[in-house]
Design a protein around this motif. Sequence first.
Motif, short mmCIF file in Angstrom:
data_model
loop_
_atom_site.label_atom_id
_atom_site.label_comp_id
_atom_site.label_asym_id
_atom_site.label_seq_id
_atom_site.Cartn_x
_atom_site.Cartn_y
_atom_site.Cartn_z
N TRP A 114 0.82 -1.21 0.00
CA TRP A 114 0.00 0.00 0.00
C TRP A 114 0.86 1.26 0.00
CZ3 TRP A 114 0.44 3.68 3.74
CH2 TRP A 114 1.07 3.32 4.93
N PHE A 115 2.01 1.23 0.68
CA PHE A 115 2.86 2.42 0.75
C PHE A 115 3.47 2.74 -0.61
CE2 PHE A 115 7.02 4.44 1.44
CZ PHE A 115 6.60 5.60 2.06
N ILE A 116 3.98 1.71 -1.32
CA ILE A 116 4.59 1.93 -2.64
C ILE A 116 3.53 2.38 -3.64
CG2 ILE A 116 5.79 0.82 -4.55
CD1 ILE A 116 7.53 1.39 -2.11
N ARG A 117 2.34 1.80 -3.55
CA ARG A 117 1.26 2.25 -4.44
C ARG A 117 0.90 3.70 -4.16
NH1 ARG A 117 -0.71 -3.12 -3.51
NH2 ARG A 117 -2.08 -2.37 -1.86
N TRP A 118 0.92 4.08 -2.90
CA TRP A 118 0.65 5.47 -2.53
C TRP A 118 1.73 6.39 -3.08
CZ3 TRP A 118 3.27 9.07 0.47
CH2 TRP A 118 2.54 10.22 0.81
N VAL A 119 2.99 5.96 -3.02
CA VAL A 119 4.10 6.76 -3.55
C VAL A 119 3.94 6.96 -5.05
CG1 VAL A 119 6.58 6.77 -3.99
CG2 VAL A 119 5.73 6.12 -1.73
N ARG A 120 3.61 5.90 -5.78
CA ARG A 120 3.42 6.02 -7.23
C ARG A 120 2.25 6.95 -7.55
NH1 ARG A 120 4.82 0.24 -7.43
NH2 ARG A 120 6.86 0.04 -8.49
N LEU A 121 1.18 6.87 -6.78
CA LEU A 121 0.05 7.77 -6.99
C LEU A 121 0.44 9.22 -6.73
CD1 LEU A 121 -2.97 8.15 -7.60
CD2 LEU A 121 -3.41 7.78 -5.15
N ALA A 122 1.26 9.44 -5.69
CA ALA A 122 1.72 10.80 -5.39
C ALA A 122 2.59 11.34 -6.52
CB ALA A 122 2.49 10.80 -4.07
N ILE A 123 3.42 10.49 -7.12
CA ILE A 123 4.28 10.91 -8.23
C ILE A 123 3.43 11.32 -9.43
CG2 ILE A 123 5.99 10.12 -9.91
CD1 ILE A 123 7.16 8.38 -7.67
N ILE A 124 2.41 10.52 -9.73
CA ILE A 124 1.53 10.84 -10.85
C ILE A 124 0.79 12.15 -10.61
CG2 ILE A 124 -0.51 10.08 -12.11
CD1 ILE A 124 0.42 7.20 -11.63
N ASN A 125 0.28 12.34 -9.39
CA ASN A 125 -0.42 13.58 -9.07
C ASN A 125 0.51 14.78 -9.10
OD1 ASN A 125 -2.89 12.29 -8.69
ND2 ASN A 125 -2.51 11.91 -6.52
N LEU A 126 1.77 14.57 -8.75
CA LEU A 126 2.74 15.67 -8.75
C LEU A 126 2.97 16.22 -10.16
CD1 LEU A 126 4.51 17.14 -6.66
CD2 LEU A 126 6.37 15.61 -7.31
N SER A 127 2.81 15.37 -11.17
CA SER A 127 3.02 15.83 -12.54
C SER A 127 1.95 16.80 -13.00
CB SER A 127 3.08 14.63 -13.49
OG SER A 127 1.84 13.94 -13.47
N GLY A 128 0.83 16.86 -12.29
CA GLY A 128 -0.25 17.77 -12.66
C GLY A 128 -0.24 19.08 -11.91
#
Length: 345
Positions: free
Chosen positions: A150-164
């Motif tokens: 869950w933590f790594i999935r959260w990190v990947r989601l944060a990275i994707i959101n950061l691009s916006g």
Amino acid sequence: MHAPANKFQAVSSPARKTQAVAFWLCRIATYAIVLCATYIFADILVKGGAVVLKATPPFINLSFLTESPETLYIYDKDGKEVAVGDRAMRRDAAAMGKQPEFKQTFVYSAGGIFPCIVGTFLLVLGSMGIALFLGVASAIYLSEYSRDGWFIRWVRLAIINLSGVPSIVFGLFGFGMLVILLKWNVSLMAGWFTLAFMVLPVIITASEESLRAVPKGFREGSLALGATKWQTIWKNVLPYALPGVLTSSILSIARVAGETAPIMFTAAYVVRDSLPWQIKHLSEFFFQGVMALPYHIYVVSAKIPQNAYTAKVQYGTAFVFLFLVMAIALASVLMRMRLRKMYRW
């Protein structure tokens, strides 16, 4: 007798008509975008080329590329109206023995853009170096070391959101944290890290996908021969993923070079008398502000009265800016092509 109807002939139907309409809409939209882009680039190339290029040897306006921005003065000289910069005006004043009466003055509308070229080049190289180091290191961890949870999935989601996140937000973040909190002031360091953070999501995502595309057999064979995990990544995985990493860098270069909002808070000055290397101590190099082409275009376009002289500076600066970005991106493309020939599987 009539020939029998072709059983495989397409039959007109509402679905096929809708498909044809959708096809033409997509086609027209694509051509419209291409035409708009062509018009914009052609306008810059024609009007900017008239400023930078000359019809006589050396065929390049060297003064525009090698001098600093100056104020433009318009006054009468020997019964003729002349428009010259600061240095030429001072020479004329010394020759006449008095200060000429100026009809009009326009700031940043004479001289050249050499400090802006230097500042843009330094900002791109420094920020891309930091972004590639941090981005590739993060991608290696996410792809090779981390376990899916869950933590790594959260990190990947944060990275994707950061691009916006809008670039102005990165600029305010850099101003608040780097300029004020860390007391880096308006400097190359603050601009480098602000721009690097802005393009990190693209580099991390593309680098991780490139690492995952390398066949698992490369890893298994290396580990079977006794190599450590890091040796396997460094020697057998990362070299084959470098073309994909450089692809992400090419996409990031244009964004880094063209951003105005982040650097206007963290790194860029409207005008600066000295060049970055004109310093007493090496540490001063990293903690000084610079001029930059996109910020110069913004200032000349939005902060001073518009006239024919400022238009020349705008188009000439945009012309040089396009070629500078193309040159840096072309270097990355050539390096990627060379690496693709060296590492194939």
